[in-house]
Design an enzyme around this catalytic site. Structure first.
Site, short mmCIF file in Angstrom:
data_model
loop_
_atom_site.label_atom_id
_atom_site.label_comp_id
_atom_site.label_asym_id
_atom_site.label_seq_id
_atom_site.Cartn_x
_atom_site.Cartn_y
_atom_site.Cartn_z
N SER A 41 0.89 -1.27 0.06
CA SER A 41 0.00 0.08 -0.12
C SER A 41 0.91 1.24 -0.15
O SER A 41 1.92 1.16 0.15
CB SER A 41 -0.96 0.09 1.31
N LYS A 42 0.18 2.43 -0.09
CA LYS A 42 0.90 3.70 -0.28
C LYS A 42 1.67 4.02 1.05
O LYS A 42 2.59 4.83 0.94
CB LYS A 42 -0.04 4.78 -0.90
N ARG A 43 1.20 3.54 2.17
CA ARG A 43 1.88 4.06 3.37
C ARG A 43 3.02 2.90 3.65
O ARG A 43 3.71 3.39 4.53
CB ARG A 43 0.88 3.91 4.29
N ASP A 44 2.93 1.82 3.10
CA ASP A 44 4.15 0.89 3.38
C ASP A 44 5.57 1.32 2.94
O ASP A 44 6.61 1.16 3.63
CB ASP A 44 3.98 -0.41 2.55
N PHE A 93 6.22 4.68 -5.10
CA PHE A 93 5.76 5.79 -6.09
C PHE A 93 7.04 5.84 -7.09
O PHE A 93 8.20 6.05 -6.48
CB PHE A 93 5.04 6.87 -5.45
#
Ligand code: GLU
Length: 518
Positions: A275-278, A287
């Site tokens: 996920s983007k927070r990982d 990203f």
């Protein structure tokens, strides 16, 4: 007749493009190139609530950085083509600019009995949902519940006409058949069957904003843009039966694209989706480029973390696809040759951050000393250091094997650009003993008196001969010199350092440590 290959990447500009999204774009790109086809970029921006300013530009910049620019959908400047022309008969490519196209298709489905008007207000549906939830059940708008709801299947013709004219928050829903088995084929997953009784009547069109939902716009556009293969993330697999039925309802089965659903990228421990927070939590980017969210959060990107685009592309290619042998390093061109969908794996691909670094290290070695020196110069400049380019090239050639990122160059070799201003205590305690440094000073004098141009091999063997000849302890003496030159006992070989610094700077540093520590 086989149609020319046309694939598309169809992101929604709802935020920065996740590396999983870049992988989807990459596989589309490779597939298109392999079959001399067209790679289309389509911006699916029909969900105005989730529209995020800057996201479209971010997507384009990411693809450009990776070197996988679409061949259609954007012009040579990377701007999304706004209008249809002979060169771009399929334009525009932003769904918000294609608004006028979709209504007629939605109406066509109503006319053919495959869709219906639904007048239930958001509040009515919310009430129904909470009533059902209270009973421990889930509300689904489907073949069974639609019989008791406010829609053109239950209301009289006049009432429907009136509501269509007088209200503007109605929707058009797909009339999902009851108990029909939809048989589908996926290029990666093989044959799949789903019974329609498990599916709901998805909204296809919303009168309120006069926009289609994803499902309708996606099918209509894939058809109009003559897409031959749809390669996308597996989160869209549950929508596949609806998409099949939409093609059928429109009578477009003959030109229906083939589908390939890519598995998810998994967290390093394999437990769940990356996920983007990982990324920032676990210390690696998820990203391609940095992204600053509207709430001020910064998500870091591969580019800014110092990854080479080729390394990023290479690692993405192998996250879910394998060449069938143990080759790991591929140029984009080689990937194009080797890529095939039948080697894309069905299970999730676990992301390994160490492997990502390994790829970068490999690519760093492939870069020429000159190009790395140019990148390093930018870092030096930030530190206020202006060095001769040939000197930077020499430094790079000596240290590149030790680095993973260009930014590591500074940590490895800063002392080749400025003198140490302190000496590591632990190393001083260990090596800076009178019996060692007096010998080191003699070696320093020997170096200062070394005849002619300093040349590494010659100096190295002369030093070796001199120190061994005197039966002095090589390690201890060299570490004292290293303390003088580097400020610690680690660093390049003394001959390398001296040849780069030159005699004057060498002597200055020896004098400085004498003043500081003797
Ligand atoms: N707009 C969808 C997305 O953002 C595209 C799905 C598809 O490729 O059909 O993932």
């Amino acid at each position: 007749m086989t149609r020319p290959t046309r694939v598309r990447f169809a992101p929604s500009p709802t935020g920065p493009l996740h590396m999983g999204g870049v992988r989807t774009a990459l596989y589309n790109y490779l597939f298109a190139k392999k079959y001399n086809g067209t790679f289309v970029l389509r911006i699916e921006d029909t969900d105005s609530q989730r529209f995020t300013p800057g996201a479209e530009e971010y997507i384009i910049e990411s693809l450009r950085w990776c070197g996988i620019m679409p061949t259609e959908g954007v012009d040579e400047n990377g701007k999304v083509v706004e209008e249809a022309s002979s060169q771009h008969p399929h334009a525009p490519y932003r769904q918000s600019q294609r608004k006028a196209i979709y209504r007629k298709y939605a109406d066509q489905l109503v006319a053919s009995g495959n869709a219906y008007y639904a007048f239930d207000s958001a509040e009515e549906l919310a009430t129904l949902r909470s009533e059902m939830e209270a009973k421990g059940e889930t509300f689904i708008y489907n073949y069974s519940t639609r019989k008791n709801l406010r829609n053109s299947l239950t209301l009289g013709e006049d009432e429907v006409k009136r509501l269509l004219e007088e209200t503007n928050d109605w929707t058009i829903r797909f009339k999902m058949p009851e108990n029909r088995v939809v048989a589908m084929d996926d290029l990666i997953r093989g044959h799949i069957e789903v019974n329609t009784s498990t599916l709901d009547d998805k909204v296809l069109y919303k009168r309120a904003d006069e926009l289609p939902t994803y499902h309708l716009a996606n099918i209509v556009d894939d058809h109009l843009m003559e897409i031959t293969e749809v390669i996308r993330g597996e989160e869209w697999l549950p929508s596949l039966p609806l998409h099949y039925l939409l093609y059928e309802a429109f009578g477009w089965q003959d030109t229906m694209p083939r589908f390939a659903h890519l598995s998810l990228l998994l967290k390093p421990d394999g437990k769940g989706k990356l996920s983007k927070r990982d990324g920032d939590r676990l210390g690696f980017p998820v990203f391609p480029l940095n992204w600053l969210s509207s709430t001020g959060e910064v998500y870091s990107g591969y580019r800014e973390k110092g990854y080479f685009a080729e390394a990023f592309v290479n690692l993405l290619a192998l996250l879910g696809w394998n060449p069938g042998n143990d080759q790991e390093l591929f140029t984009l061109e080689e990937l194009t040759q080797a890529f095939s969908l039948d080697r894309v794996v069905m299970h999730g691909a676990r992301f390994n951050p160490d492997k990502a670094k390994w790829f970068n290290k490999e690519y760093l070695r492939k870069h020429s000393d000159e190009s790395l020196a140019k990148d390093f110069e930018a870092i030096l400049e930030e530190k206020g250091i202006k060095a001769d380019f040939d000197y930077v090239v020499k430094v790079v050639s000596l240290i590149k094997e030790r680095a993973t990122f260009v930014a590591d160059f500074w940590d490895i070799a800063w002392y080749l650009f400025k003198a140490p201003c302190e000496y590591v205590e632990k190393d001083v305690a260990k090596f800076w003993k009178e019996e060692n440094y007096t010998l080191a000073f003699k070696v320093a004098d020997f170096i200062a008196a070394f005849p002619g141009e300093l040349e590494k091999e010659a100096l190295e063997s002369a030093l070796e001969e001199y120190i061994r000849g005197n039966e002095w302890p090589m390690g201890k003496v060299m570490n004292c010199l290293r303390l003088a030159l580097v400020g610690s006992s680690s660093g390049l070989g003394i001959a390398d350092i001296v040849c780069l610094l030159g005699k004057d700077e060498f002597e200055r540093r020896v004098a400085a440590i004498k003043t500081a520590l003797c």
